[in-house]
Design an enzyme around this catalytic site. Structure first.
Site, short mmCIF file in Angstrom:
data_model
loop_
_atom_site.label_atom_id
_atom_site.label_comp_id
_atom_site.label_asym_id
_atom_site.label_seq_id
_atom_site.Cartn_x
_atom_site.Cartn_y
_atom_site.Cartn_z
CG ASN A 20 0.86 16.22 -2.36
OD1 ASN A 20 2.02 15.83 -2.45
ND2 ASN A 20 0.42 16.88 -1.28
CE1 TYR A 36 3.53 6.94 1.92
CE2 TYR A 36 5.58 5.83 1.29
CZ TYR A 36 4.77 6.96 1.29
OH TYR A 36 5.18 8.10 0.64
CB SER A 86 -1.03 2.85 -0.41
OG SER A 86 0.08 3.67 -0.06
CE LYS A 87 2.38 7.53 -1.41
NZ LYS A 87 1.65 8.72 -1.88
CB VAL A 114 -8.71 12.80 -0.64
CG1 VAL A 114 -8.29 14.22 -0.94
CG2 VAL A 114 -7.64 12.04 0.14
#
Ligand code: NAD
Length: 256
Positions: free
Chosen positions: A89, A155, A158-159, A63
């Site tokens: 996802n 992480y 990014s979220k 992706v």
């Protein structure tokens, strides 16, 4: 929550939470395009779904690569005629303090979790706008997008970025009948061979700080995604639903 006749792309649909999402959407009648980098897990998931007479296809796709993402959505529309639902996802974590985090690790996490969602959303939205029948984009974020956590800076960033991307895209696509929402799981245990569960001490701490008093299941997350993918959720956009047993509601709870 009838998804009969809909075509759903689930990135990272080969394993873990993505597999549960693919299964839940298939049970409601959607045709599932599994977009993943892991061919053997994708085959396993697709075969399990086909054994239940659900319609699935495998589309190998990283992706974070624009050319591969364009090939994915062209392939889905050529094969099934349209695309109605995208679930971003696919995700990647890391376990290192900022002081030790390499530039390569930072780039790799952001490339999958944030750039990947951007590339897939852009490609899917173009198809949905051409089709003129609206659509659904659902981003899988995390409680880490709101709650800072040590060893997870890339992480978490990014979220958190994905939550704000969700809101912005919802504003841009609302007039086309395309809703954009996020689902933020808390700690969700599963059996995927490529996923390492956190330590028992971490799991215990999560449970103690979670009002419902347990970790999540992939099905917990998949049910929220299924609702947001359905016609019943047509008036909900730009939102993040945390599926975390209440973990993100507060810092401290006493259950007795
Ligand atoms: N498990 C948890 O506790 C938890 C908690 C909060 C959020 N999440 C999020 O849920 C999502 C799924 O996580 P999971 O626990 O099922 O992990 P997982 O590692 O089992 O699944 C991730 C899937 O994404 C695929 N993938 C990885 N990089 C890819 C890429 N570049 N292109 C396409 N596919 C790629 C993998 O092959 C795998 O099938 C992730 O976005 C994760 O951040 C998980």
């Amino acid at each position: 929550m009838d998804l009969d006749g809909k075509v759903a792309v689930v990135t990272g649909g080969a394993s873990g939470i993505g597999r549960a999402i693919a299964t839940a959407l298939a049970i409601r009648g959607a045709t599932i395009a599994i977009a993943d980098v892991d061919q053997s897990l994708a085959m396993e998931t697709s075969q399990a779904l086909e054994a239940e007479d659900y319609v699935t296809g495998i589309f190998m796709c990283d992706v974070s690569d624009k050319a591969q993402v364009e090939r994915l959505f062209n392939g889905v529309v050529t094969t099934y005629g349209h695309v109605d639902i995208l679930v971003n996802n696919a995700g990647k974590g890391h376990n290192s303090k900022v002081i030790d985090l390499t530039e390569q690790e930072w780039d790799a996490v952001l490339a999958v979790n944030l750039k990947g969602a951007f590339l897939c959303s852009q490609a899917a939205a173009k198809k949905m706008m051409e089709q003129g029948k609206g659509g659904r984009i659902i981003n899988i974020t995390s409680t880490a997008g709101e709650n800072a956590r040590v060893n997870s800076a890339a992480y978490s960033a990014s979220k958190a970025g994905l939550i704000q991307f969700t809101r912005t895209l919802a504003m841009e696509l609302g007039a086309d009948g395309i809703t954009v929402n996020a689902v933020g799981p808390g700690l969700t245990l599963h059996e995927s061979p490529i996923w390492t569960p956190p330590s028992k001490a971490y799991q215990k701490a999560f449970i103690e700080q979670t009002p419902i008093g347990r970790t999540g299941t992939p099905q917990d997350v998949a049910q929220a995604v299924t609702f947001l993918a359905s016609d019943e959720a047509a008036y909900i956009t730009g939102q993040t639903i945390f599926v975390d047993g209440g973990y993100s509601s507060g810092k401290f709870s006493v259950r007795d």
